[in-house]
Scaffold this motif. Structure first.
Motif, short mmCIF file in Angstrom:
data_model
loop_
_atom_site.label_atom_id
_atom_site.label_comp_id
_atom_site.label_asym_id
_atom_site.label_seq_id
_atom_site.Cartn_x
_atom_site.Cartn_y
_atom_site.Cartn_z
N TRP A 89 20.00 49.60 3.90
CA TRP A 89 18.95 48.74 4.44
C TRP A 89 19.06 48.69 5.96
CZ3 TRP A 89 20.54 43.58 6.17
CH2 TRP A 89 19.48 42.82 6.69
N GLU A 90 18.01 49.17 6.65
CA GLU A 90 17.90 49.13 8.11
C GLU A 90 19.09 49.81 8.79
OE1 GLU A 90 16.93 45.21 9.48
OE2 GLU A 90 15.03 45.18 8.40
N ILE A 91 19.54 50.92 8.24
CA ILE A 91 20.63 51.69 8.83
C ILE A 91 20.02 52.80 9.70
CG2 ILE A 91 22.59 53.22 8.35
CD1 ILE A 91 22.96 51.69 5.73
N LEU A 92 20.50 52.93 10.92
CA LEU A 92 20.01 53.99 11.81
C LEU A 92 21.01 55.13 11.89
CD1 LEU A 92 21.53 54.07 14.87
CD2 LEU A 92 20.42 51.85 15.04
N ARG A 160 26.03 56.37 13.39
CA ARG A 160 25.41 55.61 12.31
C ARG A 160 25.77 54.15 12.48
NH1 ARG A 160 25.84 57.24 5.98
NH2 ARG A 160 24.93 59.13 6.88
N GLU A 161 24.76 53.28 12.47
CA GLU A 161 24.98 51.84 12.54
C GLU A 161 24.55 51.21 11.23
OE1 GLU A 161 23.46 49.76 15.86
OE2 GLU A 161 24.56 50.96 17.34
N GLY A 162 25.42 50.39 10.67
CA GLY A 162 25.17 49.79 9.37
C GLY A 162 24.13 48.70 9.38
N SER A 163 23.92 48.13 8.23
CA SER A 163 22.90 47.08 8.06
C SER A 163 23.24 45.86 8.92
CB SER A 163 22.82 46.67 6.59
OG SER A 163 22.46 47.76 5.78
N TYR A 168 16.76 38.28 8.84
CA TYR A 168 15.65 37.93 9.73
C TYR A 168 16.21 37.65 11.12
CZ TYR A 168 13.37 37.51 5.24
OH TYR A 168 12.90 37.76 3.99
N ARG A 169 15.68 38.39 12.13
CA ARG A 169 16.19 38.29 13.49
C ARG A 169 15.01 38.33 14.45
NH1 ARG A 169 17.86 42.12 10.59
NH2 ARG A 169 16.90 43.75 11.86
N GLY A 170 14.81 37.26 15.19
CA GLY A 170 13.67 37.23 16.10
C GLY A 170 13.76 36.05 17.04
N TRP A 171 12.62 35.69 17.59
CA TRP A 171 12.58 34.54 18.49
C TRP A 171 11.26 33.80 18.31
CZ3 TRP A 171 13.48 39.39 21.21
CH2 TRP A 171 12.30 40.05 21.56
N PHE A 172 11.23 32.56 18.78
CA PHE A 172 10.04 31.73 18.69
C PHE A 172 9.35 31.73 20.05
CE2 PHE A 172 8.05 27.47 19.12
CZ PHE A 172 7.03 27.65 18.20
N ARG A 206 13.13 47.01 19.94
CA ARG A 206 14.14 47.69 20.77
C ARG A 206 15.47 46.96 20.70
NH1 ARG A 206 12.70 51.58 24.72
NH2 ARG A 206 10.45 51.95 24.91
N SER A 207 15.43 45.65 20.49
CA SER A 207 16.66 44.87 20.38
C SER A 207 17.06 44.63 18.92
CB SER A 207 16.53 43.55 21.14
OG SER A 207 15.40 42.82 20.70
N LYS A 208 16.46 45.44 18.02
CA LYS A 208 16.78 45.44 16.58
C LYS A 208 16.44 44.11 15.89
CE LYS A 208 20.37 48.97 17.04
NZ LYS A 208 20.36 49.08 18.51
N GLY A 209 15.32 43.54 16.30
CA GLY A 209 14.82 42.36 15.61
C GLY A 209 13.89 42.79 14.48
N THR A 210 13.38 41.82 13.74
CA THR A 210 12.48 42.12 12.62
C THR A 210 11.11 41.52 12.84
OG1 THR A 210 13.27 40.16 11.44
CG2 THR A 210 14.37 42.24 10.97
#
Length: 210
Positions: A89-92, A160-163, A168-172, A206-210
């Motif tokens: 899940w969401e691994i690059l 490789r970067e793991g999950s 949920y990662r973001g801002w208001f 770019r900052s790996k948010g969702t």
């Protein structure tokens, strides 16, 4: 002395083979069938490369149109035989591949892929930040990446970067009222222009948010 010169020549040749050089002549390869969000990330990478190299780079959709050194952005298409998408899940994943497609002009490929669509997008932006030195918040900080004629990539690149830890990662956007006055979207029937929203979500990804 002759032996020393020979040894130095061999070492320099080995060092040259142990790296991949990308520049304005490097093509970006992405199949037309890849998802729209991945296509958008590919266009952002092309813009990042132009900012670094000072010249536009070609974004191609067919391996036959690619150059000897190519950056391949892949979710479901053009994965070389020796490169597999990671499971999860969401691994690059960033990986170099030599002679990836027999019969094509490509001799060195840097494959940007992931376990899912968002993983591929993160791979694209990770490559840009790690090697092109593009600040994820460049549009907001006016921080331009350093100009270069070429960038050196290890020939054995394998990242490789793991999950993520949190799903949920973001801002208001608690300053939306101020931003609406700064970049209004009145003609679009939105408080904030859609072009600016695009920059908001680009920075988030770019900052790996969702």
């Amino acid at each position: 002395m002759r032996n020393l010169t020979l040894i130095l020549g061999i070492l320099l040749a080995a060092a040259a083979q142990a790296q991949i050089l990308i520049d304005a002549g490097t093509t970006l390869l992405i199949d037309r069938r890849e998802p729209g969000p991945v296509q958008k990330a590919a266009r952002d990478l092309a813009a990042d490369m132009r900012a670094v190299f000072g010249k536009p780079v070609r974004l191609v959709h067919d391996r036959a149109e690619a150059t000897a050194t190519t950056i391949c952005i892949s979710h479901s298409h053009n994965l070389p035989a020796g490169v597999a998408r990671p499971a999860g899940w969401e691994i690059l994943q960033l990986k170099a591949a030599a002679s990836p497609w027999p019969g094509s002009p490509v001799r060195h490929a840097i494959v940007l892929t992931g376990s899912d669509v968002r993983g591929v997008i993160y791979a694209v932006y990770e490559f840009s930040q790690r090697f092109l030195k593009v600040d994820p918040f460049y549009w907001w900080t006016d921080h331009a990446p350093p100009r270069n004629d070429r960038i050196v990539i290890p020939a054995d690149l394998s990242v490789r970067e793991g999950s993520p830890t949190f799903r949920y990662r973001g801002w208001f956007m608690n300053c939306e009222d101020l931003m609406s006055a700064w970049r209004p979207g009145s003609h679009e029937n939105s408080g904030l222009s859609m072009a600016t929203w695009d920059r908001v979500f680009e920075a988030l990804l770019r900052s790996k948010g969702t």
